[in-house]
Design a protein around this motif. Structure first.
Motif, PDB file in Angstrom:
ATOM      1  N   PHE A 113       0.844  -1.174   0.068  1.00 35.31           N
ATOM      2  CA  PHE A 113       0.025   0.137  -0.138  1.00 35.31           C
ATOM      3  C   PHE A 113       0.858   1.423   0.104  1.00 35.31           C
ATOM      4  N   PHE A 114       0.544   2.128  -0.777  1.00 36.00           N
ATOM      5  CA  PHE A 114       1.194   3.551  -0.901  1.00 36.00           C
ATOM      6  C   PHE A 114       0.210   4.545  -1.100  1.00 36.00           C
ATOM      7  N   SER A 115       0.222   5.530  -0.343  1.00 34.54           N
ATOM      8  CA  SER A 115      -0.426   6.488  -0.463  1.00 34.54           C
ATOM      9  C   SER A 115      -0.072   8.041   0.098  1.00 34.54           C
ATOM     10  N   HIS A 116      -0.707   9.273  -0.394  1.00 38.90           N
ATOM     11  CA  HIS A 116       0.030  10.624   0.035  1.00 38.90           C
ATOM     12  C   HIS A 116       0.263  10.499   1.478  1.00 38.90           C
ATOM     13  N   SER A 117      -0.865  10.245   2.272  1.00 43.11           N
ATOM     14  CA  SER A 117      -0.998  10.543   3.900  1.00 43.11           C
ATOM     15  C   SER A 117       0.264   9.673   4.261  1.00 43.11           C
ATOM     16  N   LEU A 118       0.361   8.344   3.751  1.00 46.78           N
ATOM     17  CA  LEU A 118       1.337   7.646   4.267  1.00 46.78           C
ATOM     18  C   LEU A 118       2.748   8.000   4.045  1.00 46.78           C
ATOM     19  N   TYR A 119       2.831   8.545   3.020  1.00 50.22           N
ATOM     20  CA  TYR A 119       4.236   9.149   2.459  1.00 50.22           C
ATOM     21  C   TYR A 119       4.340  10.097   3.399  1.00 50.22           C
ATOM     22  N   SER A 120       3.709  11.303   3.927  1.00 51.89           N
ATOM     23  CA  SER A 120       3.871  12.136   4.540  1.00 51.89           C
ATOM     24  C   SER A 120       4.031  11.886   5.942  1.00 51.89           C
ATOM     25  N   GLN A 121       3.205  11.215   6.426  1.00 51.51           N
ATOM     26  CA  GLN A 121       3.693  10.684   7.860  1.00 51.51           C
ATOM     27  C   GLN A 121       4.224   9.785   8.056  1.00 51.51           C
ATOM     28  N   THR A 122       4.710   8.851   7.249  1.00 50.54           N
ATOM     29  CA  THR A 122       5.732   7.958   7.360  1.00 50.54           C
ATOM     30  C   THR A 122       7.165   8.341   7.792  1.00 50.54           C
ATOM     31  N   ILE A 123       7.260   9.726   6.779  1.00 47.68           N
ATOM     32  CA  ILE A 123       8.763  10.359   6.692  1.00 47.68           C
ATOM     33  C   ILE A 123       8.681  10.944   8.170  1.00 47.68           C
ATOM     34  N   ASP A 124       7.813  11.628   8.759  1.00 51.81           N
ATOM     35  CA  ASP A 124       7.859  12.235  10.065  1.00 51.81           C
ATOM     36  C   ASP A 124       7.547  11.357  11.370  1.00 51.81           C
ATOM     37  N   GLY A 125       7.211  10.197  10.776  1.00 55.43           N
ATOM     38  CA  GLY A 125       6.955   9.453  12.169  1.00 55.43           C
ATOM     39  C   GLY A 125       7.626   8.013  12.631  1.00 55.43           C
ATOM     40  N   VAL A 126       8.381   8.166  13.343  1.00 54.46           N
ATOM     41  CA  VAL A 126       9.113   6.997  13.653  1.00 54.46           C
ATOM     42  C   VAL A 126       8.255   5.539  13.740  1.00 54.46           C
ATOM     43  N   PRO A 127       7.389   5.611  14.348  1.00 47.73           N
ATOM     44  CA  PRO A 127       6.369   4.565  14.518  1.00 47.73           C
ATOM     45  C   PRO A 127       5.907   3.974  13.302  1.00 47.73           C
ATOM     46  N   LEU A 128       5.684   4.872  12.306  1.00 46.34           N
ATOM     47  CA  LEU A 128       4.988   4.541  11.031  1.00 46.34           C
ATOM     48  C   LEU A 128       6.236   3.955  10.323  1.00 46.34           C
ATOM     49  N   LEU A 129       7.204   4.620  10.180  1.00 50.92           N
ATOM     50  CA  LEU A 129       8.352   3.936   9.476  1.00 50.92           C
ATOM     51  C   LEU A 129       8.643   2.545   9.919  1.00 50.92           C
ATOM     52  N   ARG A 130       8.519   2.148  11.211  1.00 46.52           N
ATOM     53  CA  ARG A 130       8.870   0.984  11.763  1.00 46.52           C
ATOM     54  C   ARG A 130       7.880   0.101  11.286  1.00 46.52           C
ATOM     55  N   LYS A 131       6.500   0.568  11.216  1.00 39.82           N
ATOM     56  CA  LYS A 131       5.393  -0.258  10.998  1.00 39.82           C
ATOM     57  C   LYS A 131       5.762  -0.732   9.285  1.00 39.82           C
ATOM     58  N   LEU A 132       6.065   0.434   8.567  1.00 36.65           N
ATOM     59  CA  LEU A 132       6.290  -0.021   7.171  1.00 36.65           C
ATOM     60  C   LEU A 132       7.430  -0.903   7.058  1.00 36.65           C
ATOM     61  N   VAL A 133       8.445  -0.849   7.624  1.00 39.14           N
ATOM     62  CA  VAL A 133       9.482  -1.722   7.654  1.00 39.14           C
ATOM     63  C   VAL A 133       8.950  -3.441   7.995  1.00 39.14           C
ATOM     64  N   ASP A 134       8.239  -3.367   9.150  1.00 43.40           N
ATOM     65  CA  ASP A 134       7.559  -4.484   9.593  1.00 43.40           C
ATOM     66  C   ASP A 134       6.475  -5.444   8.284  1.00 43.40           C
ATOM     67  N   ARG A 135       5.781  -4.298   7.662  1.00 46.07           N
ATOM     68  CA  ARG A 135       5.007  -4.706   6.862  1.00 46.07           C
ATOM     69  C   ARG A 135       5.950  -5.471   5.522  1.00 46.07           C
ATOM     70  N   PHE A 136       7.023  -4.637   5.129  1.00 46.90           N
ATOM     71  CA  PHE A 136       7.989  -5.184   4.174  1.00 46.90           C
ATOM     72  C   PHE A 136       8.257  -6.746   4.610  1.00 46.90           C
ATOM     73  N   LEU A 137       8.875  -6.570   5.978  1.00 44.54           N
ATOM     74  CA  LEU A 137       9.569  -7.784   6.383  1.00 44.54           C
ATOM     75  C   LEU A 137       8.514  -9.063   6.301  1.00 44.54           C
ATOM     76  N   TYR A 138       7.324  -8.744   6.555  1.00 43.57           N
ATOM     77  CA  TYR A 138       5.888  -9.753   6.736  1.00 43.57           C
ATOM     78  C   TYR A 138       5.863 -10.270   4.957  1.00 43.57           C
ATOM     79  N   GLY A 139       6.129  -9.389   4.407  1.00 45.80           N
ATOM     80  CA  GLY A 139       6.019  -9.652   2.679  1.00 45.80           C
ATOM     81  C   GLY A 139       6.857 -10.581   2.391  1.00 45.80           C
ATOM     82  N   LEU A 140       8.074 -10.479   2.717  1.00 45.04           N
ATOM     83  CA  LEU A 140       9.248 -11.361   2.432  1.00 45.04           C
ATOM     84  C   LEU A 140       9.242 -12.571   3.071  1.00 45.04           C
TER      85      LEU A 140
END
Ligand SMILES: Nc1ncnc2c1ncn2[C@@H]1O[C@H](COP(=O)(O)OP(=O)(O)OP(=O)(O)O)[C@@H](O)[C@H]1O
Ligand SMILES: [Mg+2]
Length: 347
Positions: A113-140
Motif C-alpha cells: 500500500f502506498f498513499s499520499h498520507s502514508l508518505y507524509s506521515q511515514t517520513i515524519d513519524g518513527v512508529p509509522l516507518l517502523r510499521k512500514l518496515v515490519d510490513r515489508f519484512l512480513y511480505g518477504l
C-alpha cells in the motif's frame, strides 16, 4: 500476484459492489466520497486483516449494515484462490472457504500500500516507518509475523506487571519476562538489521548509494557490540531499575528507530516532491526484493496516485515493473492505465 475481481458488501459506503481488474495497470476514478479509498482499504484488509487507518474493524461496517463481507479471486504462482474477510458476530479470514491465518493468506495475496498520507506521515513519524518496515519484512517472510505477535504479547504482559505491581514485583518474575523478550526481541532486531542491509544494497544497485534507510535498535545507553539474545538480556538487566521506576518497558524493538536519509541528510529536510520520489525509490527497491524472494510481484495499491506521486514518478512506477499489477485511484481519468473503472457516487 493478481487480484482478478473483488466483491464488497456492507463495507464503508460499498454494498453489493463488484469490480473486475486487469492483470496489469488499473485506475479507479470518481468523485470525492465515491468509495475509491474504501476499495483499496478492502483489498488491504484481505491481506492484513485490518485497515491501514487507525479504525477498528467494526467502524468499517456500513452505517446501515450489521457486518461486512469482502471476497476476492486472486491468481498467484500456485494457481487461483479465493480470499474472504467477513465480520458479523466475529471476524474471520478464509482461504478457499476454510478459515486461514494471515500467514497462509500472505502466500497468495500480499497488498503493498502506498498513499499520499502514508508518505507524509511515514517520513515524519518513527512508529509509522517502523510499521512500514515490519510490513515489508512480513511480505518477504510471513513467519516474521509470529515473532512480532509473540514479542508484543510478552511485552504487554510485562507492561501490565510493571504498571500494577512495580512495588511488589519479584525480581525472578521480571527476569523470566526479560528472558522471553530478549529471545524474541533479538530475532526481530536481527531480521530488521538484515533487511535494512539488503534494502540499502538493492537501492545502491538500482539508484546509486545516496538514499539510505538507517536503523537504530533501541538499547540501553551503555550497550555496545552486536545484538544477540544474551546482549539484549544484559541490556534489559541494566535498565531494570529505571523500568521499575517508570513502570513501563524502556528498551526493545517496540522503540527501535528507522530513518530515511539522502546523502547523509534527513529526508525531512527535502522538498515535498523530492520526498515523494525518494519514498517511491524505497518502495521500488522493496518490490525488487520481493520479486527475488518470491518469484512474483505484490499487488501494488496506490491511493490518490496524483497526490502521492508526480507524473514522472507515475511513469516510472508503471513502466518499471511491467508485469506487476497496480490498482490506483484518482479523481480523474488517466489514459496511462490500461484498465479504467469509473465509480459513480450514489445519490
Ligand atoms: N462505515 C461507513 N458507512 C457508510 N459510509 C461510510 C462509512 N465510513 C465512511 N463512509 C463514507 O464512504 C464514502 C467513501 O469514502 P472514501 O474515502 O472511500 O471516498 P473516496 O472516493 O476515496 O473519496 P476522496 O476522493 O475524497 O478520497 C464517504 O462518503 C465516507 O463518508
Ligand atoms: Mg480517497
Amino acid at each position: 500476484m493478481v487480484v482478478k475481481n473483488l466483491e464488497i458488501n456492507g463495507f464503508r459506503n460499498l454494498n453489493g459492489f463488484t469490480i473486475t481488474f486487469g492483470q496489469e495497470k488499473n485506475l479507479i476514478f470518481g468523485a470525492n466520497g465515491s468509495g475509491k479509498t474504501s476499495i483499496i482499504e478492502a483489498l488491504f484488509l484481505l491481506g492484513f486483516g485490518k485497515s491501514f487507518l487507525p479504525v477498528s474493524r467494526r467502524e468499517l461496517v456500513n452505517f446501515n449494515a450489521a457486518g461486512f463481507f469482502i471476497n476476492a479471486e486472486v491468481l498467484d504462482n500456485s494457481g487461483e484462490n479465493r480470499v474472504t474477510a467477513c465480520l458479523d458476530k466475529g471476524f474471520s479470514l478464509k482461504l478457499n472457504n476454510e478459515s486461514a491465518p494471515l500467514t497462509q493468506i500472505s502466500r497468495c495475496l500480499y497488498p503493498l500500500f502506498f498513499s499520499h498520507s502514508l508518505y507524509s506521515q511515514t517520513i515524519d513519524g518513527v512508529p509509522l516507518l517502523r510499521k512500514l518496515v515490519d510490513r515489508f519484512l512480513y511480505g518477504l517472510s510471513a513467519l516474521y509475523l509470529h515473532d512480532i505477535l509473540r514479542y508484543n504479547n510478552t511485552l504487554k504482559q510485562k507492561n501490565t506487571l510493571l504498571k500494577n505491581l512495580a512495588r511488589t514485583i519479584h525480581n525472578s518474575e521480571l527476569n523470566s519476562w526479560n528472558a522471553l523478550l530478549a529471545e524474541t526481541g533479538s530475532k526481530i532486531i536481527e531480521k530488521r538489521m538484515a533487511f535494512t542491509e539488503r534494502l540499502n544494497a538493492t537501492i545502491g544497485d538500482r539508484f546509486g548509494g545516496a538514499l539510505k534507510l538507517n536503523y537504530e535498535p533501541a538499547r540501553s545507553a551503555s550497550a555496545s557490540g552486536p545484538v544477540s539474545a544474551a546482549s539484549l538480556l544484559a541490556d534489559l538487566e541494566r535498565v531494570k531499575g529505571s523500568e521499575l521506576r517508570s513502570r513501563r518497558c524502556l528498551i526493545g524493538p517496540q522503540r527501535d528507530r528507522f530513518e530515511v536519509a539522502v546523502g547523509g541528510k534527513k529526508l525531512q529536510l527535502f522538498s515535498s516532491g523530492e520526498k515523494k520520489k525518494f519514498l517511491i525509490m524505497l518502495y521500488m527497491a522493496f518490490i525488487e526484493m520481493f520479486r527475488r524472494a518470491r518469484s512474483e510481484y505484490p499487488v501494488f495499491l496506490i491511493d490518490d496516485y496524483d497526490a502521492a506521486m508526480d507524473e514522472s514518478n507515475l511513469e516510472y512506477v508503471l513502466d518499471h515493473f511491467p508485469a506487476m499489477q497496480v490498482i490506483a485511484t484518482s479523481v480523474a481519468r488517466n489514459g496511462r492505465f490500461a484498465n479504467l473503472c469509473e465509480l459513480k457516487k450514489e445519490k
